[in-house]
Enzyme design. Structure first.
Site, short mmCIF file in Angstrom:
data_model
loop_
_atom_site.label_atom_id
_atom_site.label_comp_id
_atom_site.label_asym_id
_atom_site.label_seq_id
_atom_site.Cartn_x
_atom_site.Cartn_y
_atom_site.Cartn_z
CE1 TYR A 163 -4.56 6.76 -3.19
CE2 TYR A 163 -4.85 6.04 -0.91
CZ TYR A 163 -5.30 6.75 -2.02
OH TYR A 163 -6.47 7.47 -1.93
N PRO A 203 -5.56 -1.75 7.25
CG PRO A 203 -5.57 0.55 6.86
CD PRO A 203 -5.66 -0.78 6.16
CB THR A 257 -13.99 -0.50 12.08
OG1 THR A 257 -12.82 0.26 12.43
CG2 THR A 257 -14.33 -1.49 13.19
NE ARG A 264 -3.84 -0.17 2.59
CZ ARG A 264 -5.11 -0.54 2.44
NH1 ARG A 264 -5.43 -1.80 2.27
NH2 ARG A 264 -6.07 0.35 2.45
CD GLN A 296 -8.43 0.98 15.99
OE1 GLN A 296 -9.45 0.78 16.62
NE2 GLN A 296 -7.30 1.32 16.58
#
Ligand code: NAD
Ligand code: UDP
Length: 318
Positions: free
Chosen positions: A151, A280, A216, A148, A282
């Site tokens: 980005y 991630p 989440t 990732r 959360q």
């Protein structure tokens, strides 16, 4: 109030043929602005802006912002960058280039023509956050060498460039940290969770939960985001951000899947897939700063936003 012929502002939107950009352009045109949409159509499409084709205050230019651009405008929204993990990981070197070289080109333009420039930054600058919810002063927890990173680090470097152009050259900057946004015109195969789940539910396919679905996210409907971006561009002189723009209501990915199944009336079932690296665990914005500086907060609840998004995906799947 809508602007008239004499007060029309010329606004450049890079990435304007994309999901967020095309909605932003609709609102700018509605407000009376003249819009120049610059896009290389990497992840965006002409279909997103087709309805504006003959509009007298709209113009499209196919251009890659990794190359310099010479135009005369009154304000710049810099949105050009692939945004979904499968899109930005498809050509990671290009993702870093558009984030960094693209930012240098657009900041150079803003400096030369002395106009404000807004950067579409991201909650990804917080990485896998150890602070929850995330506030703007938090520096983040980002892997510099993972899948990732093109980005995350690209967008972090872009923020650095924005603040250095501001301090060194007095460029008027506005930096928005955008949290997960959804709505009509998302690319149906961009792999993002909302588009994936809705398309899978409509086709009766398995709903792919990565990991156990306990991670989440907080989902913002695109109209709310666009309102926040426009308020940020028009915010008081001297207010640079960064400012979180997102919906602070947090859901697990499993809850989202269940809600999509219920709302589509689908017979799809949930299946678990491996969790991608550096995903991630959360994410939820603290939006106190946006409330204070922009008098902004989201107004569209997930159910209402999903209804419109599901209707859009139903229509394009016909
Ligand atoms: P999108 O992929 O739909 O739009 C990005 C647009 O940029 C596309 O039209 C694409 O063709 C264009 N583009 C890419 N590289 C370009 C280049 N080199 N030159 C010119 N145009 C180029 O994505 P989106 O969801 O609309 O995201 C818009 C912006 O908002 C991005 O900068 C993204 O990082 C940021 N953002 C979005 C979200 C979200 O949830 N949608 C969250 C955080 C940040
Ligand atoms: N996700 C998932 N199934 C999918 C697509 C995504 O469980 O089919 C998860 C993904 O692992 C992440 C979350 O949904 O935890 C949000 O993913 P998305 O790609 O939409 O955005 P980002 O990870 O950039 O927030």
């Amino acid at each position: 109030m809508a602007r008239d012929y004499f007060s029309a502002r010329r606004v450049l939107v890079t990435g304007g043929a994309g999901f967020v950009g095309s909605h932003l352009i609709d609102r700018l045109i509605e407000a009376g602005d003249e819009v120049l949409c610059v896009d290389n159509l990497f992840t965006g499409s002409k279909a997103n802006i087709a309805h504006l084709h003959d509009h007298p205050r709209f113009e499209f230019m196919r251009h890659d912002i990794c190359f310099p651009l010479f135009v005369e405008v009154d304000a710049i929204y810099n949105l050009a960058c692939p945004a979904s993990p499968i899109h930005y990981q498809h050509d990671p070197v290009q993702t870093t280039k558009v984030s960094v070289v693209g930012a240098i080109n657009m900041l150079g333009l803003a400096k030369r023509i002395k106009v404000p420039i807004l950067q579409a930054s991201t909650s990804e600058v917080y990485g896998d956050p150890t602070q929850h919810p995330q506030t703007e002063p938090y520096w983040g927890n980002v892997n510099p060498i993972g899948l990732r990173s093109c980005y995350d680090e690209g967008k972090r470097c872009a923020e650095t460039l924005f603040f250095d152009y501001h301090r060194q050259n007095g460029v008027k900057i506005k930096v928005a940290r955008i949290f997960n946004t959804y709505g009509p015109r998302m690319h149906p195969s961009d792999g993002r969770v909302v588009s994936n789940f809705i398309m899978q539910a409509l086709r009766g396919e398995d709903i792919t939960i990565y990991g156990d679905g306990s991670q989440t996210r907080s989902f913002c409907y695109v109209d709310d985001l666009v309102e926040g971006l426009m308020r940020l561009m028009d915010s008081r002189d001297g207010f640079t951000g960064p400012v979180n723009i997102g919906n602070p209501v947090e859901f697990t990915i499993k809850q989202l899947a269940e809600q999509v199944i219920e709302m589509t009336g689908s017979r799809s079932t949930l299946v678990q897939h491996p969790l991608p690296s550096d995903d991630p665990t959360q994410r939820r914005p603290d939006i106190s700063l946006a409330k204070k500086e922009l008098d902004w907060e989201p107004t569209i609840e997930l159910r209402a936003g999903l209804e419109k998004t599901i209707a859009y995906f139903r229509q394009i799947s016909k």
